[in-house]
Design an enzyme around this catalytic site. Structure first.
Site, short mmCIF file in Angstrom:
data_model
loop_
_atom_site.label_atom_id
_atom_site.label_comp_id
_atom_site.label_asym_id
_atom_site.label_seq_id
_atom_site.Cartn_x
_atom_site.Cartn_y
_atom_site.Cartn_z
CD GLU A 59 103.65 10.34 42.27
OE1 GLU A 59 104.01 9.95 41.13
OE2 GLU A 59 102.71 9.83 42.89
CE1 TYR A 87 104.87 8.25 45.04
CE2 TYR A 87 104.52 9.06 47.27
CZ TYR A 87 104.26 9.13 45.92
OH TYR A 87 103.39 10.08 45.45
#
Ligand code: GDP
Ligand code: MN
Length: 407
Positions: free
Chosen positions: A208, A120
């Site tokens: 993101e 991530y």
């Protein structure tokens, strides 16, 4: 990350395009609207890029699509067609949509990748430290909020200077800590810098990549590559005036209809879960009003700031929006007239009473500019608005509306 109901959201396919514009490697993909087009898209990805594995992905603003059956791997054009048609045919329910789900109007047909490991990386605003922050984790493919709960040590946070941008040593350090090795360190470092660049230049409030993946090595890529295969980008809607190209990416089908109408009248409206409709001027006063309603045992049905220069027409629209919400069992009007004029609000109350009618209790607290005039307008209309009470101050008003609802 973070609760940001006013942020402008975009679809994954738009976020992928933006990432690609900033240099981030993203697998090729085609957006389609029917099963047949999905089959064609599969054939195109197969012939142009040699793709065998292809991912069919529902394009909705809600995340967690994988868990809800909105992300499916396929291995033939027929399968792509069937799976896409299926996803388009019914509302998609994910952990983020609520039980009714959301309708899917587009699907993305993306070249699939053989994943070795998922990471991530995201950029957000750190409100406590008042700066952008790079957030990264080796626990990719999972919502970062979940990682924060279950395994907070697996999250790396690095403050970023908005003028200087992410420094190469900072990105390298993060890449090491996440466990990238060999050339992947260079690739991941570059991607983080590009993501940060995108975040700052587009006035994003969140950007993101989840997951950022290392692909499994094969004959063409003996070491595997670092790629972005899903992206979520939100933008600060106060900055959209600087980015007309991004403003155009808004999908009206994804917006709550009431919120969309409010926006047209320059009202700041956010629907909430309670049953007391609140009409207030000024964001700070709106927050204070919601707090007071809560303090006296009530639950606000919305945040609504009509602003300082709201016209009677806009305030009337605000009442329509509030009264059309079936959950609303009472309405609290709290106005401190500075630039806003109390008589404008009073006239809108009378207008809304005539047009829609207040079948639910209404408590009005007005103070400030033209308050005397406003009180006369409301006094004259009292017999037309039998459910109306006035509040002497905010506490009195909050008590009255919560009591009226409980009665
Ligand atoms: P989200 O669930 O809405 O976040 O959608 P994602 O695009 O992140 O997909 C969810 C999960 O599906 C990812 O974490 C991956 O595990 C898997 N996935 C997505 N694309 C691919 C792909 O190209 N290949 C493989 N093997 N898995 C994928
Ligand atoms: Mn994802």
């Amino acid at each position: 990350m973070g609760y940001d109901p006013r942020a402008m959201k975009v679809h994954e396919y738009q976020a992928r395009d933006l990432l690609a514009q900033f240099g981030v490697p993203v697998p090729p993909a085609i957006v389609v609207e029917t099963g047949a087009q999905a089959g064609d898209a599969y054939r195109e990805l197969a012939s142009r890029y040699g793709a065998e594995l292809v991912v069919v992905k529902a394009q909705v603003h809600a995340g967690g699509r994988g868990k809800g059956g909105g992300v499916k791997l396929v291995r033939s054009a027929d399968e792509a067609q069937r799976v896409a048609a299926d996803i388009l045919a019914k509302p998609l329910v994910t952990p983020q949509t609520g039980p009714a789900g959301v309708s899917v109007r587009k699907v993305l047909i993306a070249a699939g990748v053989d994943i070795d490991k998922e990471f991530y990386v995201g950029m957000a605003i750190d409100r406590t430290n008042r700066c952008p922050v790079l957030i990264a984790s080796s626990e990719g493919g999972i919502e970062i909020e979940q990682v924060a709960k279950d395994n907070p040590d697996a999250i790396v946070r690095v403050p970023v200077d908005p003028e200087a941008g992410l420094q190469p040593y900072q990105a390298r350090n993060v890449a090491y800590r996440l466990g990238f090795r060999g050339d992947h360190i260079r690739q991941a470092t570059k991607i983080m810098a590009q993501l940060c660049d995108l975040f700052i230049k587009t006035d994003a409030s969140l950007a993101e990549i989840n997951p950022l993946v290392v692909t499994r090595a094969d004959s063409d890529h003996p070491q595997g590559d670092v790629l972005a295969i899903d992206a979520k980008i939100n933008f600060d809607d106060n900055a959209l005036i600087r980015h007309p190209d991004i403003a155009e990416l808004a999908d009206p089908h994804e917006q709550d209809p009431a919120e969309r109408r409010a926006r047209q009248f320059d009202l700041s409206y956010i629907k909430l879960d309670g049953n007391i409709g609140c009409l207030v001027n000024g964001a700070g006063l709106a927050m204070a009003t919601m707090d007071l309603v809560n303090l006296h045992g009530g639950e606000p049905a919305n945040f609504l700031d009509v602003g300082g220069s709201a016209s009677e027409e806009a305030v009337t629209e605000a009442f329509r929006i509030i009264l059309e919400d079936d959950h609303v069992r009472g309405v609290l009007v709290n106005i401190f007239g500075g630039i806003a004029k109390c008589d404008t609000i009073a006239r809108a109350i009378v207008g809304a009473a005539k047009e829609i009618g207040f079948t639910v209790p209404l408590v009005v607290r007005l103070e400030g500019t033209n308050v005397e005039q406003a009180r006369r307008i409301l006094d004259d209309a009292r017999h037309d608005i039998p459910t109306m009470q006035t509040g002497d101050d905010l506490t009195d008003a909050a008590r009255k509306i919560t009591a009226a609802i409980a009665a």
